[in-house]
Design a protein around this motif. Structure first.
Motif, PDB file in Angstrom:
ATOM      1  N   LEU A  93       0.825  -1.208   0.000  1.00 49.27           N
ATOM      2  CA  LEU A  93       0.000   0.000   0.000  1.00 49.27           C
ATOM      3  C   LEU A  93       0.859   1.257   0.000  1.00 49.27           C
ATOM      4  O   LEU A  93       0.518   2.249  -0.637  1.00 49.27           O
ATOM      5  CB  LEU A  93      -0.940   0.004   1.206  1.00 49.27           C
ATOM      6  CG  LEU A  93      -2.116  -0.964   1.167  1.00 49.27           C
ATOM      7  CD1 LEU A  93      -2.916  -0.885   2.466  1.00 49.27           C
ATOM      8  CD2 LEU A  93      -3.006  -0.703  -0.032  1.00 49.27           C
ATOM      9  N   SER A  94       1.991   1.214   0.707  1.00 48.96           N
ATOM     10  CA  SER A  94       2.890   2.359   0.743  1.00 48.96           C
ATOM     11  C   SER A  94       3.407   2.692  -0.644  1.00 48.96           C
ATOM     12  O   SER A  94       3.453   3.862  -1.043  1.00 48.96           O
ATOM     13  CB  SER A  94       4.084   2.090   1.662  1.00 48.96           C
ATOM     14  OG  SER A  94       3.653   1.850   2.976  1.00 48.96           O
ATOM     15  N   TYR A  95       3.784   1.665  -1.410  1.00 51.28           N
ATOM     16  CA  TYR A  95       4.323   1.900  -2.754  1.00 51.28           C
ATOM     17  C   TYR A  95       3.225   2.273  -3.748  1.00 51.28           C
ATOM     18  O   TYR A  95       3.455   3.070  -4.658  1.00 51.28           O
ATOM     19  CB  TYR A  95       5.152   0.697  -3.217  1.00 51.28           C
ATOM     20  CG  TYR A  95       6.462   0.634  -2.479  1.00 51.28           C
ATOM     21  CD1 TYR A  95       7.447   1.597  -2.687  1.00 51.28           C
ATOM     22  CD2 TYR A  95       6.702  -0.352  -1.530  1.00 51.28           C
ATOM     23  CE1 TYR A  95       8.637   1.568  -1.984  1.00 51.28           C
ATOM     24  CE2 TYR A  95       7.890  -0.391  -0.825  1.00 51.28           C
ATOM     25  CZ  TYR A  95       8.858   0.573  -1.052  1.00 51.28           C
ATOM     26  OH  TYR A  95      10.033   0.553  -0.352  1.00 51.28           O
ATOM     27  N   ILE A  96       2.035   1.696  -3.578  1.00 52.30           N
ATOM     28  CA  ILE A  96       0.892   2.126  -4.406  1.00 52.30           C
ATOM     29  C   ILE A  96       0.623   3.603  -4.143  1.00 52.30           C
ATOM     30  O   ILE A  96       0.395   4.384  -5.063  1.00 52.30           O
ATOM     31  CB  ILE A  96      -0.366   1.269  -4.122  1.00 52.30           C
ATOM     32  CG1 ILE A  96      -0.179  -0.146  -4.664  1.00 52.30           C
ATOM     33  CG2 ILE A  96      -1.614   1.916  -4.721  1.00 52.30           C
ATOM     34  CD1 ILE A  96      -1.248  -1.129  -4.221  1.00 52.30           C
ATOM     35  N   HIS A  97       0.667   3.983  -2.874  1.00 52.77           N
ATOM     36  CA  HIS A  97       0.464   5.382  -2.481  1.00 52.77           C
ATOM     37  C   HIS A  97       1.528   6.270  -3.123  1.00 52.77           C
ATOM     38  O   HIS A  97       1.223   7.290  -3.735  1.00 52.77           O
ATOM     39  CB  HIS A  97       0.501   5.481  -0.954  1.00 52.77           C
ATOM     40  CG  HIS A  97       0.383   6.862  -0.431  1.00 52.77           C
ATOM     41  ND1 HIS A  97       0.787   7.214   0.828  1.00 52.77           N
ATOM     42  CD2 HIS A  97      -0.064   8.015  -0.982  1.00 52.77           C
ATOM     43  CE1 HIS A  97       0.583   8.491   1.021  1.00 52.77           C
ATOM     44  NE2 HIS A  97       0.077   9.004  -0.068  1.00 52.77           N
ATOM     45  N   PHE A  98       2.789   5.872  -2.979  1.00 53.52           N
ATOM     46  CA  PHE A  98       3.880   6.696  -3.507  1.00 53.52           C
ATOM     47  C   PHE A  98       3.777   6.863  -5.022  1.00 53.52           C
ATOM     48  O   PHE A  98       3.755   7.977  -5.539  1.00 53.52           O
ATOM     49  CB  PHE A  98       5.241   6.099  -3.136  1.00 53.52           C
ATOM     50  CG  PHE A  98       6.390   6.860  -3.747  1.00 53.52           C
ATOM     51  CD1 PHE A  98       6.803   8.066  -3.194  1.00 53.52           C
ATOM     52  CD2 PHE A  98       7.026   6.392  -4.881  1.00 53.52           C
ATOM     53  CE1 PHE A  98       7.841   8.792  -3.767  1.00 53.52           C
ATOM     54  CE2 PHE A  98       8.067   7.102  -5.454  1.00 53.52           C
ATOM     55  CZ  PHE A  98       8.473   8.311  -4.903  1.00 53.52           C
ATOM     56  N   TRP A  99       3.742   5.745  -5.740  1.00 53.93           N
ATOM     57  CA  TRP A  99       3.738   5.831  -7.203  1.00 53.93           C
ATOM     58  C   TRP A  99       2.436   6.400  -7.733  1.00 53.93           C
ATOM     59  O   TRP A  99       2.427   7.105  -8.748  1.00 53.93           O
ATOM     60  CB  TRP A  99       4.064   4.473  -7.819  1.00 53.93           C
ATOM     61  CG  TRP A  99       5.495   4.108  -7.586  1.00 53.93           C
ATOM     62  CD1 TRP A  99       5.972   3.123  -6.767  1.00 53.93           C
ATOM     63  CD2 TRP A  99       6.649   4.775  -8.123  1.00 53.93           C
ATOM     64  NE1 TRP A  99       7.352   3.130  -6.771  1.00 53.93           N
ATOM     65  CE2 TRP A  99       7.794   4.135  -7.601  1.00 53.93           C
ATOM     66  CE3 TRP A  99       6.826   5.856  -8.989  1.00 53.93           C
ATOM     67  CZ2 TRP A  99       9.088   4.523  -7.925  1.00 53.93           C
ATOM     68  CZ3 TRP A  99       8.126   6.248  -9.311  1.00 53.93           C
ATOM     69  CH2 TRP A  99       9.230   5.590  -8.786  1.00 53.93           C
ATOM     70  N   GLY A 100       1.333   6.130  -7.056  1.00 52.04           N
ATOM     71  CA  GLY A 100       0.049   6.727  -7.458  1.00 52.04           C
ATOM     72  C   GLY A 100       0.071   8.239  -7.327  1.00 52.04           C
ATOM     73  O   GLY A 100      -0.403   8.967  -8.214  1.00 52.04           O
ATOM     74  N   TRP A 101       0.643   8.734  -6.214  1.00 48.17           N
ATOM     75  CA  TRP A 101       0.719  10.183  -5.995  1.00 48.17           C
ATOM     76  C   TRP A 101       1.623  10.841  -7.035  1.00 48.17           C
ATOM     77  O   TRP A 101       1.296  11.899  -7.567  1.00 48.17           O
ATOM     78  CB  TRP A 101       1.189  10.485  -4.579  1.00 48.17           C
ATOM     79  CG  TRP A 101       0.942  11.891  -4.168  1.00 48.17           C
ATOM     80  CD1 TRP A 101       1.871  12.884  -4.022  1.00 48.17           C
ATOM     81  CD2 TRP A 101      -0.317  12.488  -3.854  1.00 48.17           C
ATOM     82  NE1 TRP A 101       1.257  14.060  -3.641  1.00 48.17           N
ATOM     83  CE2 TRP A 101      -0.082  13.846  -3.528  1.00 48.17           C
ATOM     84  CE3 TRP A 101      -1.628  12.009  -3.826  1.00 48.17           C
ATOM     85  CZ2 TRP A 101      -1.104  14.717  -3.181  1.00 48.17           C
ATOM     86  CZ3 TRP A 101      -2.647  12.880  -3.467  1.00 48.17           C
ATOM     87  CH2 TRP A 101      -2.381  14.216  -3.155  1.00 48.17           C
ATOM     88  N   GLN A 102       2.753  10.199  -7.353  1.00 47.60           N
ATOM     89  CA  GLN A 102       3.664  10.772  -8.354  1.00 47.60           C
ATOM     90  C   GLN A 102       2.994  10.770  -9.728  1.00 47.60           C
ATOM     91  O   GLN A 102       3.140  11.724 -10.507  1.00 47.60           O
ATOM     92  CB  GLN A 102       4.994  10.012  -8.398  1.00 47.60           C
ATOM     93  CG  GLN A 102       5.713   9.863  -7.066  1.00 47.60           C
ATOM     94  CD  GLN A 102       5.694  11.069  -6.163  1.00 47.60           C
ATOM     95  OE1 GLN A 102       6.071  12.165  -6.551  1.00 47.60           O
ATOM     96  NE2 GLN A 102       5.239  10.872  -4.921  1.00 47.60           N
ATOM     97  N   ALA A 103       2.238   9.720 -10.041  1.00 54.36           N
ATOM     98  CA  ALA A 103       1.528   9.656 -11.329  1.00 54.36           C
ATOM     99  C   ALA A 103       0.483  10.769 -11.421  1.00 54.36           C
ATOM    100  O   ALA A 103       0.331  11.406 -12.474  1.00 54.36           O
ATOM    101  CB  ALA A 103       0.863   8.287 -11.502  1.00 54.36           C
TER     102      ALA A 103
END
Length: 197
Positions: A93-103
């Motif tokens: 979830l942390s990485y989904i959050h990170f990459w989703g926010w950058q996208a």
């Protein structure tokens, strides 16, 4: 009594910190460019994509949502783990959050650069991106609240209450402020009119 060992998820905090610095530099450089454009309008080079009207929302969104947003997430993930004495609920979830926010940041800047905007101050992004923001915000909430549920520290420090308040307040603000009537994939109109908006 058996001694427990665990490790904090410091890598995700570092990623958000690096993104914070990167977007801070980008956002502020765009701000410097548009400041110079106010004094020297020829600096838009006669290209519609580089006019003040298109670059100003990119600057404000980059500084607020990319720079400050990434800083808040880095701080939240760092502080939550230490005040709750546990690792984050989910690395995934942390990485989904990170990459989703950058996208979202890249897609938002691209859409504003191309002139797709609702025209609402600090809520310029069109409805498909608003939905993405909501989904990623929910991912952040699940990770945050799940970490609180599995905490090893009985006391819930005030910093954590501020993170809860921030999550709820931003969710309410974003959802209510983004009530729109889509007319196409790239255009919508605010549900509110005039002074109510």
């Amino acid at each position: 009594m058996q001694l427990e060992k665990f490790y904090y998820a410091n890598k995700i905090t570092k990623y958000f910190g690096i993104a914070c610095l990167f977007w801070g530099i980008v956002g502020m450089l765009v701000g410097v460019l548009i400041a110079f454009q106010l004094a020297f309008p020829a600096l838009n080079f006669g290209i519609p994509y580089t006019t003040f009207g298109r670059l100003r929302p990119i600057h404000t969104n980059a500084v607020i949502f990319a720079f400050v947003g990434n800083a808040v997430f880095a701080g939240a993930y760092f502080i939550l783990q230490r005040t709750l004495k546990t690792r984050l609920l989910s690395d995934t979830l942390s990485y989904i959050h990170f990459w989703g926010w950058q996208a979202i940041i890249v897609l938002g800047a691209t859409s504003l650069f191309l002139g797709y905007t609702t025209g609402k101050e600090y809520a310029e992004l069109e409805w498909p991106l608003d939905i993405l923001i909501t989904l990623i915000w929910v991912v952040f909430g699940i990770n945050m609240f799940g970490t609180m549920v599995k905490r090893r520290e009985r006391h819930l420090y005030v910093a954590n209450w501020f993170f809860i308040g921030t999550w709820v307040a931003v969710a309410m603000l974003h959802i209510v402020n983004s009530f729109e009537v889509p007319v196409s994939f790239t255009k919508s109109y605010s549900l509110y009119a005039g002074v109510q908006d």
